[in-house]
Motif scaffolding. Structure first.
Motif, PDB file in Angstrom:
ATOM      1  N   GLU A 196      -3.150  22.015   9.196  1.00  0.00           N
ATOM      2  CA  GLU A 196      -2.312  22.292   8.030  1.00  0.00           C
ATOM      3  C   GLU A 196      -2.099  23.801   7.904  1.00  0.00           C
ATOM      4  O   GLU A 196      -2.570  24.444   6.966  1.00  0.00           O
ATOM      5  CB  GLU A 196      -2.950  21.736   6.761  1.00  0.00           C
ATOM      6  CG  GLU A 196      -3.187  20.229   6.802  1.00  0.00           C
ATOM      7  CD  GLU A 196      -3.914  19.725   5.554  1.00  0.00           C
ATOM      8  OE1 GLU A 196      -4.318  20.597   4.720  1.00  0.00           O
ATOM      9  OE2 GLU A 196      -4.088  18.519   5.401  1.00  0.00           O
ATOM     10  N   PRO A 197      -1.400  24.466   8.833  1.00  0.00           N
ATOM     11  CA  PRO A 197      -1.262  25.929   8.804  1.00  0.00           C
ATOM     12  C   PRO A 197      -0.455  26.436   7.610  1.00  0.00           C
ATOM     13  O   PRO A 197      -0.759  27.487   7.053  1.00  0.00           O
ATOM     14  CB  PRO A 197      -0.561  26.226  10.116  1.00  0.00           C
ATOM     15  CG  PRO A 197       0.147  24.954  10.486  1.00  0.00           C
ATOM     16  CD  PRO A 197      -0.717  23.834   9.980  1.00  0.00           C
ATOM     17  N   ALA A 198       0.574  25.730   7.208  1.00  0.00           N
ATOM     18  CA  ALA A 198       1.388  26.229   6.095  1.00  0.00           C
ATOM     19  C   ALA A 198       0.597  26.253   4.792  1.00  0.00           C
ATOM     20  O   ALA A 198       0.721  27.163   3.971  1.00  0.00           O
ATOM     21  CB  ALA A 198       2.643  25.351   5.957  1.00  0.00           C
ATOM     22  N   LYS A 199      -0.181  25.237   4.583  1.00  0.00           N
ATOM     23  CA  LYS A 199      -0.958  25.137   3.359  1.00  0.00           C
ATOM     24  C   LYS A 199      -2.148  26.097   3.354  1.00  0.00           C
ATOM     25  O   LYS A 199      -2.592  26.571   2.307  1.00  0.00           O
ATOM     26  CB  LYS A 199      -1.425  23.693   3.207  1.00  0.00           C
ATOM     27  CG  LYS A 199      -2.305  23.429   2.020  1.00  0.00           C
ATOM     28  CD  LYS A 199      -2.733  21.976   2.009  1.00  0.00           C
ATOM     29  CE  LYS A 199      -3.672  21.696   0.867  1.00  0.00           C
ATOM     30  NZ  LYS A 199      -4.151  20.295   0.855  1.00  0.00           N
ATOM     31  N   ALA A 200      -2.659  26.380   4.547  1.00  0.00           N
ATOM     32  CA  ALA A 200      -3.899  27.151   4.649  1.00  0.00           C
ATOM     33  C   ALA A 200      -3.747  28.576   4.153  1.00  0.00           C
ATOM     34  O   ALA A 200      -4.660  29.148   3.561  1.00  0.00           O
ATOM     35  CB  ALA A 200      -4.403  27.145   6.092  1.00  0.00           C
ATOM     36  N   LEU A 201      -2.592  29.226   4.400  1.00  0.00           N
ATOM     37  CA  LEU A 201      -2.457  30.656   4.103  1.00  0.00           C
ATOM     38  C   LEU A 201      -2.063  30.941   2.665  1.00  0.00           C
ATOM     39  O   LEU A 201      -1.886  32.101   2.294  1.00  0.00           O
ATOM     40  CB  LEU A 201      -1.435  31.277   5.051  1.00  0.00           C
ATOM     41  CG  LEU A 201      -1.811  31.242   6.535  1.00  0.00           C
ATOM     42  CD1 LEU A 201      -0.755  31.967   7.360  1.00  0.00           C
ATOM     43  CD2 LEU A 201      -3.171  31.847   6.768  1.00  0.00           C
ATOM     44  N   ARG A 202      -1.880  29.963   1.831  1.00  0.00           N
ATOM     45  CA  ARG A 202      -1.581  30.199   0.414  1.00  0.00           C
ATOM     46  C   ARG A 202      -2.908  30.340  -0.358  1.00  0.00           C
ATOM     47  O   ARG A 202      -3.649  29.367  -0.501  1.00  0.00           O
ATOM     48  CB  ARG A 202      -0.745  29.065  -0.163  1.00  0.00           C
ATOM     49  CG  ARG A 202       0.691  29.052   0.353  1.00  0.00           C
ATOM     50  CD  ARG A 202       1.554  28.197  -0.568  1.00  0.00           C
ATOM     51  NE  ARG A 202       1.130  26.812  -0.566  1.00  0.00           N
ATOM     52  CZ  ARG A 202       1.567  25.867   0.267  1.00  0.00           C
ATOM     53  NH1 ARG A 202       2.478  26.188   1.189  1.00  0.00           N
ATOM     54  NH2 ARG A 202       1.143  24.615   0.188  1.00  0.00           N
ATOM     55  N   PRO A 203      -3.216  31.558  -0.846  1.00  0.00           N
ATOM     56  CA  PRO A 203      -4.478  31.751  -1.569  1.00  0.00           C
ATOM     57  C   PRO A 203      -4.525  30.909  -2.827  1.00  0.00           C
ATOM     58  O   PRO A 203      -3.532  30.764  -3.539  1.00  0.00           O
ATOM     59  CB  PRO A 203      -4.491  33.242  -1.905  1.00  0.00           C
ATOM     60  CG  PRO A 203      -3.533  33.858  -0.939  1.00  0.00           C
ATOM     61  CD  PRO A 203      -2.455  32.827  -0.704  1.00  0.00           C
ATOM     62  N   ARG A 204      -5.677  30.382  -3.092  1.00  0.00           N
ATOM     63  CA  ARG A 204      -5.902  29.576  -4.273  1.00  0.00           C
ATOM     64  C   ARG A 204      -6.578  30.435  -5.359  1.00  0.00           C
ATOM     65  O   ARG A 204      -7.100  31.511  -5.072  1.00  0.00           O
ATOM     66  CB  ARG A 204      -6.781  28.376  -3.929  1.00  0.00           C
ATOM     67  CG  ARG A 204      -6.116  27.455  -2.897  1.00  0.00           C
ATOM     68  CD  ARG A 204      -7.048  26.336  -2.524  1.00  0.00           C
ATOM     69  NE  ARG A 204      -6.438  25.479  -1.491  1.00  0.00           N
ATOM     70  CZ  ARG A 204      -7.050  24.445  -0.924  1.00  0.00           C
ATOM     71  NH1 ARG A 204      -8.305  24.148  -1.298  1.00  0.00           N
ATOM     72  NH2 ARG A 204      -6.427  23.727  -0.010  1.00  0.00           N
ATOM     73  N   GLY A 262      -9.127  32.217  -7.533  1.00  0.00           N
ATOM     74  CA  GLY A 262     -10.500  32.598  -7.244  1.00  0.00           C
ATOM     75  C   GLY A 262     -10.746  32.989  -5.812  1.00  0.00           C
ATOM     76  O   GLY A 262     -11.890  33.265  -5.430  1.00  0.00           O
ATOM     77  N   GLU A 263      -9.674  33.041  -4.963  1.00  0.00           N
ATOM     78  CA  GLU A 263      -9.838  33.415  -3.561  1.00  0.00           C
ATOM     79  C   GLU A 263      -9.259  34.803  -3.318  1.00  0.00           C
ATOM     80  O   GLU A 263      -8.576  35.386  -4.171  1.00  0.00           O
ATOM     81  CB  GLU A 263      -9.147  32.402  -2.668  1.00  0.00           C
ATOM     82  CG  GLU A 263      -9.803  31.042  -2.654  1.00  0.00           C
ATOM     83  CD  GLU A 263      -9.157  30.093  -1.667  1.00  0.00           C
ATOM     84  OE1 GLU A 263      -9.783  29.066  -1.341  1.00  0.00           O
ATOM     85  OE2 GLU A 263      -8.039  30.376  -1.198  1.00  0.00           O
ATOM     86  N   SER A 264      -9.504  35.317  -2.116  1.00  0.00           N
ATOM     87  CA  SER A 264      -9.008  36.642  -1.747  1.00  0.00           C
ATOM     88  C   SER A 264      -7.486  36.593  -1.590  1.00  0.00           C
ATOM     89  O   SER A 264      -6.949  35.671  -0.953  1.00  0.00           O
ATOM     90  CB  SER A 264      -9.640  37.112  -0.444  1.00  0.00           C
ATOM     91  OG  SER A 264     -11.041  37.199  -0.585  1.00  0.00           O
ATOM     92  N   PRO A 265      -6.755  37.579  -2.134  1.00  0.00           N
ATOM     93  CA  PRO A 265      -5.287  37.545  -2.059  1.00  0.00           C
ATOM     94  C   PRO A 265      -4.734  37.996  -0.713  1.00  0.00           C
ATOM     95  O   PRO A 265      -3.562  37.779  -0.430  1.00  0.00           O
ATOM     96  CB  PRO A 265      -4.880  38.507  -3.168  1.00  0.00           C
ATOM     97  CG  PRO A 265      -5.995  39.482  -3.255  1.00  0.00           C
ATOM     98  CD  PRO A 265      -7.243  38.719  -2.940  1.00  0.00           C
ATOM     99  N   ILE A 266      -5.521  38.621   0.138  1.00  0.00           N
ATOM    100  CA  ILE A 266      -5.031  39.159   1.421  1.00  0.00           C
ATOM    101  C   ILE A 266      -5.611  38.319   2.541  1.00  0.00           C
ATOM    102  O   ILE A 266      -6.842  38.262   2.724  1.00  0.00           O
ATOM    103  CB  ILE A 266      -5.429  40.629   1.575  1.00  0.00           C
ATOM    104  CG1 ILE A 266      -4.875  41.452   0.396  1.00  0.00           C
ATOM    105  CG2 ILE A 266      -4.961  41.185   2.904  1.00  0.00           C
ATOM    106  CD1 ILE A 266      -5.358  42.884   0.379  1.00  0.00           C
ATOM    107  N   VAL A 267      -4.725  37.660   3.288  1.00  0.00           N
ATOM    108  CA  VAL A 267      -5.149  36.778   4.387  1.00  0.00           C
ATOM    109  C   VAL A 267      -4.314  37.090   5.621  1.00  0.00           C
ATOM    110  O   VAL A 267      -3.092  37.282   5.524  1.00  0.00           O
ATOM    111  CB  VAL A 267      -4.996  35.297   3.992  1.00  0.00           C
ATOM    112  CG1 VAL A 267      -5.374  34.398   5.176  1.00  0.00           C
ATOM    113  CG2 VAL A 267      -5.846  34.976   2.779  1.00  0.00           C
TER     114      VAL A 267
END
Length: 423
Positions: free
Chosen positions: A31-39, A41-46
């Protein structure tokens, strides 16, 4: 400060680590498209970086178009990245966590990284400034509380000071307010009141002394003046001898009163007098021998009982006690000198009417004379016994009236002199 900084950094590290773990799990599931969207409480830079660390294969919206983070570590083939970096294309330093994946939707051996900005508390200057401001606030609060508490605690002291400041010589019967708070402040108030009691007593005693002295001096002066005027009015030499003899008696009484007043003045001022070792038995023997001997005196004198004092003053004490005993005795006087433990004891006893128990302290007041004493010796001054007690107290002793089967028994106690005479 160190604990606060470590806590903030640990929070950032854990956030970046959780973000990478979640992205890696999504990539492994395809699920690459879904993976890179920060949730939340998570880090904003990926970023997802290629195996060689030179190309960014995917990134979050905040960092699209930016070069790889921690490129040196990626080019070096690191398997795990966990440190703080400060890249020039970002406004702040960030904590980066990266983990290399064996296989993913972006290929084999890619590096998944997540970065979180360093917290404000981790700043090199902001945290000390914040803690400094907090410290200033705490110190101000403590200072205000201390000032307020100490001010309330010392309010009774200030009230006592004010009451003492308004105390005048004519109002010595006033007393300071007792705060009833317990502890040292209440002790201070009680001590001040006790001091005022003693001051009032001393002032009253001084007033009585002046009044009594004026009264006792006025009578012989008036009598002397009258006799001299009468003698001057007599024609020729007729009758002047009895008048002059009476005037001489008045002069003698005046001299005795003045001498006693001078001695009391010296005693009150504690004027220094030379002291030496005095054998009380020898002193008593000499004092008895120089008296006229109208009344028989029995003695019991223990030799070697010595004290350190002025012999002239001790002679005056014995003389006053013997004179008092001669005025009140009926047949005989007894004088005893003995040693009791570490004290020298001198006893002068008579077989007269004695002193009532309720008047035993009054006879030591200045100018105080009991009716029996006035009847037996109208010309007395009432200063002999007070002078004797003052002298005894100056040399660390006491003078009191003890119980006796008959008559008065005066007991003087003085500390023995250290050591013994060579003789």
């Amino acid at each position: 400060m160190l604990l606060a900084r470590d806590w903030a950094e640990n929070e950032v590290e854990e956030t970046a680590e959780r973000t990478v773990e979640r992205i890696a799990f999504d990539l492994v599931r395809g699920e690459p498209a879904k993976a890179l969207r920060p949730r939340p409480g998570e880090s904003p830079i990926v970023q997802v970086v290629s195996r060689d660390g030179r190309r960014v294969l995917a990134a979050s919206e905040e960092i699209i178009g930016r070069p790889p983070l921690a490129s040196a570590d990626l080019i070096g083939g690191q398997l795990l990245i966990d440190r703080m970096i400060c890249p020039g294309f970002l406004d702040d330093c960030v904590w980066i966590f990266g983990m290399r994946l064996r296989t993913s939707a972006y290929g084999d051996g890619v590096m998944v990284t997540a970065a979180s900005p360093m917290p404000t508390l981790a700043s090199a200057w902001l945290l000390p400034v914040a803690l400094g401001l907090l410290l200033v606030a705490l110190l101000s609060l403590i200072g205000w509380w201390t000032w307020h508490t100490v001010g309330r605690a010392l309010a009774p002291v200030d009230r006592i000071r004010g009451e003492l400041a308004h105390l005048s010589a004519g109002a010595l019967d006033q007393r300071v307010t007792d705060p009833r708070t317990g502890g040292e402040i209440q002790d201070l108030a009680e001590t001040v009141n006790e001091t005022l009691d003693r001051l009032e007593e001393a002032t009253n005693r001084e007033r009585r002394f002046v009044s009594d002295a004026s009264h006792d001096l006025r009578n012989p002066i008036a009598g002397l003046r009258t006799r001299l005027e009468v003698a001057l009015e007599e024609p020729g030499d007729a009758g002047w001898r009895p008048a002059v003899r009476a005037a001489l008696r008045d002069v003698d009484r005046l001299n005795e009163i003045v001498a006693d007043l001078l001695e009391l003045s010296r005693l009150d001022s504690r004027a220094p007098q030379p002291v030496e070792r005095v054998d009380l038995a020898d002193l008593a023997r000499r004092e008895i021998e120089r008296r006229p001997g109208r009344t028989p005196v029995t003695t019991r004198l223990e030799p070697g009982v010595t004290v350190r004092a002025n012999p002239v003053r001790l002679s005056r004490v014995l003389g006053n006690l013997l004179s008092n005993a001669e005025r009140h005795t009926e047949s005989a006087i007894e004088v005893v000198v003995e040693r009791e433990r570490d004290e020298a004891v001198v006893v002068v006893a008579d077989d007269g009417a004695g002193v009532p128990e309720e008047s035993r302290e009054r006879v030591f007041e200045r100018f105080a004379r009991l009716p029996d004493s006035r009847r037996r010796d109208p010309q007395g001054t009432g200063l002999g016994l007070p002078i004797a007690r003052e002298i005894a107290q100056i040399y660390g002793g006491t003078l009191s009236i003890a119980d006796s089967a008959k008559g008065a028994r005066f007991v003087m106690r003085l500390p023995l002199a250290a050591g013994r005479d060579p003789a």
